[in-house]
Design a protein around this motif. Sequence first.
Motif, PDB file in Angstrom:
ATOM      1  N   LYS A 127     -11.943  34.591 -92.543  1.00 26.57           N
ATOM      2  CA  LYS A 127     -11.174  33.607 -93.307  1.00 26.57           C
ATOM      3  C   LYS A 127     -12.018  32.403 -93.713  1.00 26.57           C
ATOM      4  N   LEU A 128     -12.920  31.988 -92.839  1.00 24.10           N
ATOM      5  CA  LEU A 128     -13.729  30.795 -93.112  1.00 24.10           C
ATOM      6  C   LEU A 128     -15.077  31.139 -93.727  1.00 24.10           C
ATOM      7  N   ASN A 129     -15.340  32.440 -93.872  1.00 25.42           N
ATOM      8  CA  ASN A 129     -16.597  32.904 -94.458  1.00 25.42           C
ATOM      9  C   ASN A 129     -17.804  32.313 -93.718  1.00 25.42           C
ATOM     10  N   LEU A 130     -17.796  32.454 -92.395  1.00 23.75           N
ATOM     11  CA  LEU A 130     -18.837  31.875 -91.554  1.00 23.75           C
ATOM     12  C   LEU A 130     -20.072  32.769 -91.518  1.00 23.75           C
ATOM     13  N   SER A 131     -21.208  32.167 -91.271  1.00 22.62           N
ATOM     14  CA  SER A 131     -22.486  32.880 -91.213  1.00 22.62           C
ATOM     15  C   SER A 131     -22.728  33.445 -89.811  1.00 22.62           C
ATOM     16  N   ALA A 132     -23.745  34.268 -89.707  1.00 21.12           N
ATOM     17  CA  ALA A 132     -24.150  34.818 -88.412  1.00 21.12           C
ATOM     18  C   ALA A 132     -24.599  33.690 -87.476  1.00 21.12           C
ATOM     19  N   ARG A 133     -25.266  32.687 -88.019  1.00 23.44           N
ATOM     20  CA  ARG A 133     -25.696  31.553 -87.191  1.00 23.44           C
ATOM     21  C   ARG A 133     -24.477  30.798 -86.668  1.00 23.44           C
ATOM     22  N   ALA A 134     -23.450  30.621 -87.500  1.00 25.85           N
ATOM     23  CA  ALA A 134     -22.220  29.955 -87.062  1.00 25.85           C
ATOM     24  C   ALA A 134     -21.556  30.771 -85.955  1.00 25.85           C
ATOM     25  N   TYR A 135     -21.590  32.083 -86.073  1.00 29.97           N
ATOM     26  CA  TYR A 135     -21.042  32.979 -85.048  1.00 29.97           C
ATOM     27  C   TYR A 135     -21.727  32.706 -83.702  1.00 29.97           C
ATOM     28  N   ASP A 136     -23.047  32.662 -83.717  1.00 26.18           N
ATOM     29  CA  ASP A 136     -23.797  32.388 -82.485  1.00 26.18           C
ATOM     30  C   ASP A 136     -23.444  31.018 -81.916  1.00 26.18           C
ATOM     31  N   ARG A 137     -23.340  30.022 -82.780  1.00 26.16           N
ATOM     32  CA  ARG A 137     -23.015  28.663 -82.325  1.00 26.16           C
ATOM     33  C   ARG A 137     -21.629  28.628 -81.692  1.00 26.16           C
ATOM     34  N   ILE A 138     -20.684  29.308 -82.302  1.00 23.46           N
ATOM     35  CA  ILE A 138     -19.317  29.349 -81.758  1.00 23.46           C
ATOM     36  C   ILE A 138     -19.321  29.994 -80.381  1.00 23.46           C
ATOM     37  N   LEU A 139     -20.070  31.071 -80.214  1.00 28.32           N
ATOM     38  CA  LEU A 139     -20.140  31.724 -78.896  1.00 28.32           C
ATOM     39  C   LEU A 139     -20.752  30.795 -77.848  1.00 28.32           C
ATOM     40  N   LYS A 140     -21.824  30.110 -78.199  1.00 26.20           N
ATOM     41  CA  LYS A 140     -22.476  29.201 -77.249  1.00 26.20           C
ATOM     42  C   LYS A 140     -21.552  28.044 -76.868  1.00 26.20           C
ATOM     43  N   VAL A 141     -20.876  27.477 -77.857  1.00 19.75           N
ATOM     44  CA  VAL A 141     -19.954  26.379 -77.583  1.00 19.75           C
ATOM     45  C   VAL A 141     -18.768  26.885 -76.767  1.00 19.75           C
ATOM     46  N   SER A 142     -18.277  28.096 -77.070  1.00 20.77           N
ATOM     47  CA  SER A 142     -17.180  28.695 -76.291  1.00 20.77           C
ATOM     48  C   SER A 142     -17.580  28.846 -74.827  1.00 20.77           C
ATOM     49  N   ARG A 143     -18.811  29.309 -74.599  1.00 22.74           N
ATOM     50  CA  ARG A 143     -19.301  29.480 -73.230  1.00 22.74           C
ATOM     51  C   ARG A 143     -19.349  28.125 -72.524  1.00 22.74           C
ATOM     52  N   THR A 144     -19.777  27.083 -73.221  1.00 28.26           N
ATOM     53  CA  THR A 144     -19.847  25.751 -72.628  1.00 28.26           C
ATOM     54  C   THR A 144     -18.453  25.210 -72.333  1.00 28.26           C
ATOM     55  N   ILE A 145     -17.509  25.427 -73.237  1.00 22.86           N
ATOM     56  CA  ILE A 145     -16.126  24.995 -73.003  1.00 22.86           C
ATOM     57  C   ILE A 145     -15.565  25.699 -71.773  1.00 22.86           C
ATOM     58  N   ALA A 146     -15.839  27.002 -71.643  1.00 31.42           N
ATOM     59  CA  ALA A 146     -15.391  27.760 -70.468  1.00 31.42           C
ATOM     60  C   ALA A 146     -16.030  27.192 -69.204  1.00 31.42           C
ATOM     61  N   ASP A 147     -17.322  26.853 -69.274  1.00 31.70           N
ATOM     62  CA  ASP A 147     -18.007  26.261 -68.116  1.00 31.70           C
ATOM     63  C   ASP A 147     -17.372  24.932 -67.731  1.00 31.70           C
ATOM     64  N   LEU A 148     -17.036  24.115 -68.721  1.00 31.70           N
ATOM     65  CA  LEU A 148     -16.388  22.824 -68.442  1.00 31.70           C
ATOM     66  C   LEU A 148     -15.015  23.007 -67.810  1.00 31.70           C
ATOM     67  N   ALA A 149     -14.359  24.115 -68.154  1.00 27.40           N
ATOM     68  CA  ALA A 149     -13.042  24.412 -67.578  1.00 27.40           C
ATOM     69  C   ALA A 149     -13.163  25.127 -66.233  1.00 27.40           C
ATOM     70  N   GLY A 150     -14.387  25.449 -65.823  1.00 23.08           N
ATOM     71  CA  GLY A 150     -14.604  26.162 -64.572  1.00 23.08           C
ATOM     72  C   GLY A 150     -14.204  27.622 -64.650  1.00 23.08           C
ATOM     73  N   SER A 151     -14.210  28.186 -65.843  1.00 23.48           N
ATOM     74  CA  SER A 151     -13.792  29.572 -66.051  1.00 23.48           C
ATOM     75  C   SER A 151     -15.003  30.499 -66.133  1.00 23.48           C
ATOM     76  N   GLU A 152     -14.957  31.574 -65.376  1.00 19.79           N
ATOM     77  CA  GLU A 152     -16.035  32.560 -65.436  1.00 19.79           C
ATOM     78  C   GLU A 152     -16.022  33.314 -66.758  1.00 19.79           C
ATOM     79  N   CYS A 153     -14.834  33.521 -67.302  1.00 25.34           N
ATOM     80  CA  CYS A 153     -14.679  34.262 -68.553  1.00 25.34           C
ATOM     81  C   CYS A 153     -14.429  33.300 -69.710  1.00 25.34           C
ATOM     82  N   ILE A 154     -14.887  33.709 -70.883  1.00 25.17           N
ATOM     83  CA  ILE A 154     -14.555  32.958 -72.087  1.00 25.17           C
ATOM     84  C   ILE A 154     -13.186  33.444 -72.534  1.00 25.17           C
ATOM     85  N   LEU A 155     -12.225  32.540 -72.538  1.00 24.00           N
ATOM     86  CA  LEU A 155     -10.857  32.883 -72.913  1.00 24.00           C
ATOM     87  C   LEU A 155     -10.604  32.579 -74.384  1.00 24.00           C
ATOM     88  N   GLN A 156      -9.511  33.092 -74.902  1.00 22.10           N
ATOM     89  CA  GLN A 156      -9.151  32.893 -76.296  1.00 22.10           C
ATOM     90  C   GLN A 156      -9.068  31.405 -76.643  1.00 22.10           C
TER      91      GLN A 156
END
Length: 175
Positions: A127-156
Amino acid sequence: MGLFGSIGKKATHLCPCGFYNHPEKECTCAPGAVHKYLNKISGPLLDRIDLQVEVTPVPFSELSAQKNGEPSAAIRERVIQARAIQMERYKNNTAVYCNAQMNSRQLKEVCVLNMAGQTLLKTAMNKLNLSARAYDRILKVSRTIADLAGSECILQEHVAEAITYRNLDREGWGA
């Protein structure tokens, strides 16, 4: 000040007059000027910015209101714990100490999404026509958000929050 307030901060006004989306002041730019102004920032440059958030000025009434938000000490503790999680995660790799430094192979190992997260990210990519680099950035930020929440898994919800930090990737922003 130009398009970027400083190279280090990557701050920008969304239009030449500085009042686009201002809650109290009207933008005085001509029609199409905002879009033209914003198009000066190249897509590849935006792809390299992890967090892209539009911030509007906060009215004085909100600044002066007595609110009980999360104390800085609690936030600091969460950040320290998240950094410890990342240090442990990358202890066998001397070149990496935080999520932002992951390479593609590590990204596939560390940023595994469940089906709901995959579906959400796929929808956003399309929908947002994101690039492969944006995909990687979203995954890295998602992992960091999960870490801040103390979650082992990256949740929706971690993926959803990371996607919201890609404001400037959206097609037609400022139009």
